[in-house]
Design a protein around this motif. Sequence first.
Motif, PDB file in Angstrom:
ATOM      1  N   ASP A 191       0.815  -1.213   0.000  1.00  0.00           N
ATOM      2  CA  ASP A 191       0.000   0.000   0.000  1.00  0.00           C
ATOM      3  C   ASP A 191       0.848   1.262   0.000  1.00  0.00           C
ATOM      4  OD1 ASP A 191      -2.271  -1.513  -0.001  1.00  0.00           O
ATOM      5  OD2 ASP A 191      -2.636  -1.341   2.160  1.00  0.00           O
ATOM      6  N   ASP A 192       2.081   1.169   0.508  1.00  0.00           N
ATOM      7  CA  ASP A 192       2.929   2.348   0.647  1.00  0.00           C
ATOM      8  C   ASP A 192       4.145   2.353  -0.275  1.00  0.00           C
ATOM      9  OD1 ASP A 192       1.253   3.152   2.712  1.00  0.00           O
ATOM     10  OD2 ASP A 192       2.493   2.191   4.248  1.00  0.00           O
ATOM     11  N   GLU A 235      -0.410   7.743   5.682  1.00  0.00           N
ATOM     12  CA  GLU A 235      -0.669   8.535   6.881  1.00  0.00           C
ATOM     13  C   GLU A 235       0.438   9.545   7.149  1.00  0.00           C
ATOM     14  OE1 GLU A 235      -3.550   8.214   8.243  1.00  0.00           O
ATOM     15  OE2 GLU A 235      -4.010   6.582   6.852  1.00  0.00           O
ATOM     16  N   SER A 236       1.271   9.825   6.155  1.00  0.00           N
ATOM     17  CA  SER A 236       2.398  10.715   6.360  1.00  0.00           C
ATOM     18  C   SER A 236       2.674  11.506   5.091  1.00  0.00           C
ATOM     19  CB  SER A 236       3.651   9.917   6.748  1.00  0.00           C
ATOM     20  OG  SER A 236       4.794  10.725   6.769  1.00  0.00           O
ATOM     21  N   LYS A 321      10.088  15.744   3.211  1.00  0.00           N
ATOM     22  CA  LYS A 321       9.262  15.666   4.416  1.00  0.00           C
ATOM     23  C   LYS A 321       8.959  17.076   4.898  1.00  0.00           C
ATOM     24  CE  LYS A 321       7.485  13.462   8.076  1.00  0.00           C
ATOM     25  NZ  LYS A 321       6.796  14.622   8.694  1.00  0.00           N
ATOM     26  N   ASP A 322       7.709  17.346   5.213  1.00  0.00           N
ATOM     27  CA  ASP A 322       7.338  18.627   5.798  1.00  0.00           C
ATOM     28  C   ASP A 322       7.787  18.648   7.250  1.00  0.00           C
ATOM     29  OD1 ASP A 322       6.227  19.376   3.421  1.00  0.00           O
ATOM     30  OD2 ASP A 322       4.153  19.011   4.017  1.00  0.00           O
ATOM     31  N   VAL A 323       8.682  19.585   7.574  1.00  0.00           N
ATOM     32  CA  VAL A 323       9.171  19.674   8.949  1.00  0.00           C
ATOM     33  C   VAL A 323       8.276  20.569   9.791  1.00  0.00           C
ATOM     34  CG1 VAL A 323      11.542  19.143   8.352  1.00  0.00           C
ATOM     35  CG2 VAL A 323      10.771  21.509   8.249  1.00  0.00           C
TER      36      VAL A 323
END
Length: 755
Positions: A191-192, A235-236, A321-323
Amino acid sequence: MKLHHTTSAIALLAGMAIALPAMAAGPDSLLEELVVTAQKREENVQTTPLSITAVTGATLAKDRVLSLEDLAHNQTGISFTSNSPQSNEINIRGVVNTRLSSPTADQSVSTFVDDVYVSRAGNMNSAFYDVARVEVVRGPQGVLLGKNVAGGAVNIISNAPSFDRSGKFTLSLGNYDLRQTQGFLTGALTDDLAARVSFQTIYHSGYARDILHNVDIENLESVQGRVQLAYAPKESDLRANLVVDYAKDSNDGVNRVGLKSTTLPTSFTPWSSTRDMIRAIRGSLSVRESLPIWPLFKGDAAPTPQEARHETYNIIAKVEKDVTPNIRFSSITGYRNNRSFTLYDQTGLGPANGYNVAGPLLFAEPVNFIENVEQFSEEVRLTSTDTDSRLDWIVGAYYQKSRVHQFNRFWGESTVLPTLSGESHWDDKGHNEDMAVFAQIGYDITDTLKAEIGARYTKDKKGGHQTGMIIATGDRLHPLDTAPLTPLTVNFSTPYSADWSKLTPQATLRWTPNDTTMVYGTVSVGFKGGGFQNNASNGFAAAQPYNPETVTNYEAGYKTELFDRTVRWNSAVFYMEYKDLQVQQTLASCLCNVISNAPGATIKGFESDLQYAPTTWFRGWASGSYVHGRYDEFVFAGINNSGNKMQRTPEWQGSIGAEVTTSVGSWEDALSARLSYKWQGKMPWAPENTTWEKAYGTLDGRVTLTSPDKNWSVSVYGKNITDELYRTNIIAFFQEEMSSFGAPRTFGMELSAAF
């Protein structure tokens, strides 16, 4: 005068944008929407304030654009020359890296693969496959793309993995025994996690023939493969990609032909006169036939054939990645490893030609380059992501380290001159390290006006150790000669090192008066690192650096879509001040290559691109460029090149093409036909402006039948349909032009199946 011209151009373009009819964006526009990442953000190409052309993978496939050379023959404002399989030379706006191949040499026009810089021109011999798009950026981009983007950049973007399962396989067959396969398979593993596997194989026989050894030359056999993984947890906001690719290719050498020059001063013509004698004996001898010498290096039991082979593997890791809610962290890590072997006869003919004839001063000097390269790079960025804010910004840091080991062997045989016989070797181990920090800020002054400023600071360190070795003197014709083979004059072993630093700023003003028009003006600075001479004549020459080169670019442009977005018209004008150009030339006095810095040059011109898509069945396009490049002041070896045209730069280029699509019975939009023509004006090969390439054009075409469900297609194609004879490189010796030629007419058919 410079500022006056630039300001006038900006005002003119702005006025044109206002005068043009600003039509509302039609929801059913047939013009292709393209997203580019040249400015480290995803942007529509129409709103990106720089001169950029983006070509989709689908368009590349239709035009059979498989290499940088093909790309240059397909686009305007860019040209391609090649001194050897290890020296591909891309020219944008007159800025070109001419025959600079030492371990410390940099490119003037940079190539990126999936946003990772490719430091060595010889690493880009591999063909394109499974490509999403290619971005061609014109002009220096010293802030976000960094060092060695003095003239521009080419970024090759691979198709990314998809969570939706799909695949495609294509088989191509053509003249010169072409057999080509390519394909991909993509889909979700979990799924990921998604994966994509791509491959390509190419085989074709020679475009030319070595009649001395009865073998094909300019043939090709290559294998390429790429595996990608994309990690995107639901979820991320973490996104991670891993790319691993491998390429291996080989051929049996290049075709070099000596042609008597009609523009060089009267002198000896050793190779063309010898070819005339051989032609008289054989009855024929075409420019697609040569007689290259295979050298017998000291200690070897047999001669070494002409050959070029490359083996490359690359690893790229990307993480985003959003920090914070409005700040994104990005990391791009790249590792490249390349091994190459190139041996070719520079003159394509020598005394041992099998016909026992020789013109005055005939000699042969085959050269062998063996190169191993390791490159590591890392770029980290923080990027603002708040689309509601008037302020956006990017800050980042870059590090690159490369180790280049060259072992070069020169071998000579001469009927007269002692310095052109014997054997010389050079062992050159170079290491290069670049560190940079950069930042760019953009601010929306009003809803239609935006300003951007940025700067990059680069620290460039280079060093190494070069050893020159006299292996043998004399040859079978003159075994008692004691002079070493040029350019080596004495044995030496010398370390070298130097470092440079440069701040490269950029400022841009962007005006968007409506949804279909954008006007911009920019001032930018580009920087290309210095370096050291390879194959040096002595230790002093090996330790003397040549200087970095810099270019300041003043540019204005507009991008607009008209008539319910059926017409797209993008144009730019530019004025560039070029300082300390790195120029390698062949000195007639020693028949050796010497790198020097031309004090300055001025380049100005314009580029324009027009697309027209009024219906689903017709699309047309035209583009053109004009480059007026002149050396301001350049005196080399007693020759005054000041005021001369810049080498390998055609003033005019143009292209035009169209594609039509129609139905076949009940098969809707099943049949398409495409025709394109690219023309390049006359250009000088060297700063002296004594050797020239005449204007020429190439015509390409394609017809495709596609099934109603789009699951299969069959195509027939032709490249260089008129079989135009043109050259991709020349080197002047005496009154001769040692010439390499572009590919002849090729044609074939393709079968594709998608699932």
